[in-house]
Scaffold this active site. Structure first.
Site, short mmCIF file in Angstrom:
data_model
loop_
_atom_site.label_atom_id
_atom_site.label_comp_id
_atom_site.label_asym_id
_atom_site.label_seq_id
_atom_site.Cartn_x
_atom_site.Cartn_y
_atom_site.Cartn_z
N PHE A 24 0.77 -1.31 0.05
CA PHE A 24 0.15 -0.03 -0.06
C PHE A 24 0.82 1.36 -0.15
O PHE A 24 0.65 2.22 -0.82
CB PHE A 24 -0.99 0.01 1.30
CG PHE A 24 -1.99 -1.11 1.10
CD1 PHE A 24 -2.35 -1.75 -0.20
CD2 PHE A 24 -2.37 -1.80 2.44
CE1 PHE A 24 -3.64 -2.60 0.01
CE2 PHE A 24 -3.43 -2.94 2.37
CZ PHE A 24 -3.93 -3.19 1.07
N HIS A 118 -0.90 -2.11 7.82
CA HIS A 118 -1.31 -1.01 6.94
C HIS A 118 -3.05 -0.89 6.71
O HIS A 118 -3.52 -1.65 6.10
CB HIS A 118 -0.84 -0.76 5.62
CG HIS A 118 -0.83 0.78 5.03
ND1 HIS A 118 0.18 0.99 4.40
CD2 HIS A 118 -1.73 1.58 5.19
CE1 HIS A 118 -0.06 2.32 3.91
NE2 HIS A 118 -1.32 2.58 4.49
N LEU A 119 -3.52 -0.17 7.77
CA LEU A 119 -5.20 -0.34 7.90
C LEU A 119 -5.82 -0.17 6.52
O LEU A 119 -5.12 0.92 5.60
CB LEU A 119 -5.51 0.79 9.07
CG LEU A 119 -6.81 0.60 9.41
CD1 LEU A 119 -7.14 -0.26 10.35
CD2 LEU A 119 -7.38 1.98 9.47
N HIS A 120 -6.87 -0.83 6.27
CA HIS A 120 -7.70 -0.44 4.84
C HIS A 120 -9.01 -0.90 5.08
O HIS A 120 -9.41 -1.92 5.92
CB HIS A 120 -6.80 -0.98 3.77
CG HIS A 120 -6.54 -2.52 3.95
ND1 HIS A 120 -5.65 -3.12 4.65
CD2 HIS A 120 -7.40 -3.66 3.46
CE1 HIS A 120 -5.79 -4.32 4.61
NE2 HIS A 120 -6.56 -4.88 3.92
N VAL A 121 -9.93 -0.17 4.37
CA VAL A 121 -11.41 -0.29 4.49
C VAL A 121 -11.81 -1.17 3.22
O VAL A 121 -11.67 -0.61 2.22
CB VAL A 121 -12.06 0.90 4.65
CG1 VAL A 121 -13.52 0.51 4.86
CG2 VAL A 121 -11.77 1.65 5.99
#
Length: 158
Positions: A24, A118-121
């Site tokens: 990302f 790595h945060l993701h929606v």
């Protein structure tokens, strides 16, 4: 016996992508949005098609700042994340007319995060009957369109 031919999926067999580091972060730094299927960029986050989609037009909204901890995001980052998610939902709805959506954040490896640093929606469009015997018995998903076509179709609605 029925045969399902999906030769465009052969790229994943012949050319598996080995990613070193934070994929990302690499996409965030790149300027080649079309190659990376980046749909939109904001001040603190961006939207990108999922390369391994659950369904047609499955995308993710991702903060530029790498963190796997939701509480690390500022209120401004969270606001832009949700605003972009809303924008992407509207574009996907206009492009593909899904009958519903799944929206989710997998936090931590134990929570199902494939990239837990790595945060993701996730935004996953859904249609009645989109789960069929292929998913159940063959652990295979059938996608009616390729990523480049999906990318172009959604971009028309942004």
């Amino acid at each position: 016996m029925e045969h399902l031919w999906a030769p465009w999926r052969n790229i994943y067999v012949k050319h598996p992508q080995e990613v070193k580091g934070d994929v990302f972060a690499q996409i965030a730094k790149s300027t080649d949005d079309e190659i990376n299927y980046v749909l939109a960029r904001g001040k603190s986050c961006f939207a990108v098609l999922n390369l391994y989609p659950y369904n047609t037009a499955h995308l993710m909204v991702i903060p530029y700042r790498a963190t796997g901890v939701l509480e690390d995001l500022s209120d401004d980052e969270l606001l832009e994340l949700m605003t972009m998610l809303k924008q992407m939902k509207a574009a996907v709805t206009a492009a593909y007319h899904p009958q519903g959506f799944n929206v989710g954040i997998n936090i931590g490896a134990a929570g199902g995060a494939g990239i837990d640093s790595h945060l993701h929606v996730h935004l996953v469009p859904r249609w009645r009957g989109d789960s069929n015997f292929m998913t159940t018995t063959a652990e295979t998903r059938v996608h009616p369109a390729d990523l480049a076509t999906i990318y172009a179709t959604i971009r028309k609605h942004l």
